[in-house]
Write an enzyme that holds these catalytic residues in place. Structure first.
Site, PDB file in Angstrom:
ATOM      1  N   ARG A 231      48.873  59.711  76.348  1.00  0.00           N
ATOM      2  CA  ARG A 231      48.095  58.526  76.015  1.00  0.00           C
ATOM      3  C   ARG A 231      48.494  58.113  74.606  1.00  0.00           C
ATOM      4  O   ARG A 231      49.271  58.775  73.936  1.00  0.00           O
ATOM      5  CB  ARG A 231      46.575  58.761  76.116  1.00  0.00           C
ATOM      6  CG  ARG A 231      46.021  60.159  75.823  1.00  0.00           C
ATOM      7  CD  ARG A 231      46.189  60.662  74.427  1.00  0.00           C
ATOM      8  NE  ARG A 231      45.734  59.693  73.452  1.00  0.00           N
ATOM      9  CZ  ARG A 231      46.100  59.700  72.183  1.00  0.00           C
ATOM     10  NH1 ARG A 231      46.959  60.601  71.739  1.00  0.00           N
ATOM     11  NH2 ARG A 231      45.649  58.802  71.340  1.00  0.00           N
ATOM     12  N   GLY A 232      47.994  56.947  74.245  1.00  0.00           N
ATOM     13  CA  GLY A 232      48.408  56.374  72.951  1.00  0.00           C
ATOM     14  C   GLY A 232      49.404  55.269  73.213  1.00  0.00           C
ATOM     15  O   GLY A 232      50.383  55.485  73.928  1.00  0.00           O
TER      16      GLY A 232
ATOM     17  N   LYS B  38      40.712  51.770  70.130  1.00  0.00           N
ATOM     18  CA  LYS B  38      39.722  52.641  70.753  1.00  0.00           C
ATOM     19  C   LYS B  38      38.286  52.204  70.475  1.00  0.00           C
ATOM     20  O   LYS B  38      37.966  51.807  69.334  1.00  0.00           O
ATOM     21  CB  LYS B  38      39.928  54.069  70.247  1.00  0.00           C
ATOM     22  CG  LYS B  38      39.042  55.122  70.858  1.00  0.00           C
ATOM     23  CD  LYS B  38      39.054  55.123  72.385  1.00  0.00           C
ATOM     24  CE  LYS B  38      40.447  55.190  72.915  1.00  0.00           C
ATOM     25  NZ  LYS B  38      40.587  54.794  74.331  1.00  0.00           N
TER      26      LYS B  38
ATOM     27  N   ASP C  18      46.108  49.094  70.102  1.00  0.00           N
ATOM     28  CA  ASP C  18      46.679  49.066  71.443  1.00  0.00           C
ATOM     29  C   ASP C  18      47.214  47.688  71.787  1.00  0.00           C
ATOM     30  O   ASP C  18      48.129  47.563  72.609  1.00  0.00           O
ATOM     31  CB  ASP C  18      45.625  49.518  72.467  1.00  0.00           C
ATOM     32  CG  ASP C  18      45.325  50.994  72.297  1.00  0.00           C
ATOM     33  OD1 ASP C  18      44.534  51.341  71.395  1.00  0.00           O
ATOM     34  OD2 ASP C  18      45.923  51.803  73.038  1.00  0.00           O
TER      35      ASP C  18
ATOM     36  N   GLN D 270      39.461  62.198  71.389  1.00  0.00           N
ATOM     37  CA  GLN D 270      40.840  62.310  70.887  1.00  0.00           C
ATOM     38  C   GLN D 270      40.873  62.751  69.415  1.00  0.00           C
ATOM     39  O   GLN D 270      41.814  63.385  68.962  1.00  0.00           O
ATOM     40  CB  GLN D 270      41.576  60.966  71.003  1.00  0.00           C
ATOM     41  CG  GLN D 270      41.881  60.512  72.428  1.00  0.00           C
ATOM     42  CD  GLN D 270      40.816  59.601  73.001  1.00  0.00           C
ATOM     43  OE1 GLN D 270      39.629  59.768  72.718  1.00  0.00           O
ATOM     44  NE2 GLN D 270      41.209  58.640  73.841  1.00  0.00           N
TER      45      GLN D 270
HETATM   46  C1  LIG Z   1      49.237  54.943  68.093  1.00  0.00           C
HETATM   47  S1  LIG Z   1      48.228  53.924  68.986  1.00  0.00           S
HETATM   48  C2  LIG Z   1      47.066  55.026  69.666  1.00  0.00           C
HETATM   49  C3  LIG Z   1      45.870  54.296  70.207  1.00  0.00           C
HETATM   50  O1  LIG Z   1      45.730  54.614  71.593  1.00  0.00           O
HETATM   51  C4  LIG Z   1      44.486  55.262  71.759  1.00  0.00           C
HETATM   52  O2  LIG Z   1      43.900  54.997  73.007  1.00  0.00           O
HETATM   53  P1  LIG Z   1      44.055  56.076  74.220  1.00  0.00           P
HETATM   54  O3  LIG Z   1      43.876  57.441  73.625  1.00  0.00           O
HETATM   55  O4  LIG Z   1      42.958  55.672  75.187  1.00  0.00           O
HETATM   56  O5  LIG Z   1      45.439  55.834  74.789  1.00  0.00           O
HETATM   57  C5  LIG Z   1      43.634  54.697  70.637  1.00  0.00           C
HETATM   58  O6  LIG Z   1      43.229  53.364  70.902  1.00  0.00           O
HETATM   59  C6  LIG Z   1      44.627  54.753  69.513  1.00  0.00           C
HETATM   60  O7  LIG Z   1      44.310  53.997  68.387  1.00  0.00           O
END
Ligand SMILES: CSC[C@H]1O[C@H](OP(=O)(O)O)[C@H](O)[C@@H]1O
Length: 355
Positions: A56-57, A260, A249, A208
């Protein structure tokens, strides 16, 4: 395709590793208890890994989808080139359906399809070109994160003491191809001896911050204090925080930023306490097709993420749930957006050009 000095993508905390004919992903759902890898052999396995947040990320999702296209190209049976290209688009469509908010996913898939469209020769020539493009996307992302780190250093507040920086969710090596965006700026500040400590929001419901950001900080020996998501205002009122840096994102052309869930309230609290609030992201996260943040799709995830922690249910039956994974922070709450081409005011993104 850019030709840049090579960069190492082999690091035990970098989440994505191609080997021979498959991808190995750090299973981020098992951290911090266990660093385990999941073997991904097919495009469908990659799609499921993105949907279930094994990886994720935003940038990491883009790199993973790129390798998902490589795996998918290898699954296409012999036939005409037209059939090959058509089936490759079907693979792309499946990967597009994994998660809707991070624009890096769509940016990476589009780059892979552009590679396929411009590559002449037979299907094997296209397969090779796709693998080279995915590797380039992965290597470019690490270079991009390190550039973001350096540009972030230049905008961090000058203080007589070392900085105390709060961050939300995970924006580190695990959220990218390596090094990180907001956590990359924090890493650069630590390397420059300008950081005292990180305050990491736990970041409900998937945690996270507590599971991934805290783990990365411990791996790097960076002092980290874990906060629950309700503590930021109290900490700022006590003058414990010098700056807030978060990831993104999807960023609209005017600088409105989807990140997030909980980021928007953090930005409001930062404004109320005159704490500078920064967004760090690669230009591949900017969606110039959107004038503002009102058009950013917000993923809603399974309610089970809200009503249970691990396998423990934390609320009674008969309750309704709402589980948006992201929110949108208005540009006026953001001091600067830090990218690989520099840090700008949210309204000046266009001056940096597109990715
Ligand atoms: C380096 S951007 C990471 C960004 O993605 C995360 O969301 P997720 O863990 O649901 O993929 C979160 O929004 C982070 O800021």
């Amino acid at each position: 395709m850019t030709v840049s000095p090579s960069v190492s993508i082999n690091n035990p905390i970098y989440p994505i590793r191609w080997q021979e004919d498959r991808v190995y992903l750090i299973d981020q759902t098992r951290l911090p208890i266990e660093r385990a890898e999941v073997e991904i052999r097919t495009s469908e396995e990659m799609a499921r890994a993105i949907e279930t947040m094994i990886v994720r990320g935003a940038p990491a999702i883009g790199v993973s989808a790129a390798y998902g296209m490589v795996l998918g190209a290898g699954e296409i049976p012999a036939g005409t080139l037209e059939e090959f290209r058509s089936k490759l688009k079907t693979v792309a469509d499946r990967l597009r359906r994994t998660r809707p908010t991070a624009v890096n996913l769509f940016w990476a898939i589009d780059r892979m399809l552009e590679t396929a469209d411009r590559t002449t020769g037979d299907a094997d020539d296209i397969r090779r070109a796709l693998w080279e493009t995915a590797l380039q996307i992965q290597e470019d992302d690490v270079r991009t994160c390190k550039a973001i780190g350096e540009h972030g250093l230049a905008v961090l507040p000058e203080t007589p003491e070392k900085l105390r920086i709060l961050t939300h969710c995970n924006t580190g090596a695990l959220a990218t191809a390596g090094y990180g965006t907001a956590l990359g700026v924090i890493r650069s500040a630590w390397s420059a001896n300008r950081l005292l400590k990180v305050y990491a929001d736990e970041t409900r419901p998937r945690l996270q911050g507590s599971k991934l950001t805290a783990w990365e900080c411990v791996q790097d020996g960076i002092p980290v204090t874990l906060l629950t998501d309700s503590m930021a205002a109290h900490c700022m009122k006590q003058k414990m925080i010098d700056a807030v840096i978060v990831g993104a994102d999807r960023i609209a052309a005017n600088g409105d930023t989807a990140n997030k869930i909980g980021t928007y309230s953090l930005a409001v609290v930062s404004k109320a306490h005159n704490v500078p609030f920064y967004v760090a992201a690669p230009l591949s996260t900017v969606d110039f097709s959107l004038a503002d943040g009102s058009g950013i799709p917000i993923e809603e995830r399974n309610p089970s993420e809200v009503y249970q922690v691990g396998s423990t249910r934390i609320c009674p039956e008969g309750v309704d749930f709402y589980n948006p994974a992201f929110d949108v922070t208005p540009a006026e709450l953001i001091a600067a957006i830090i990218t690989e081409r520099g840090a700008v005011k949210p309204g000046d993104l266009k001056s940096l050009g597109s990715s």
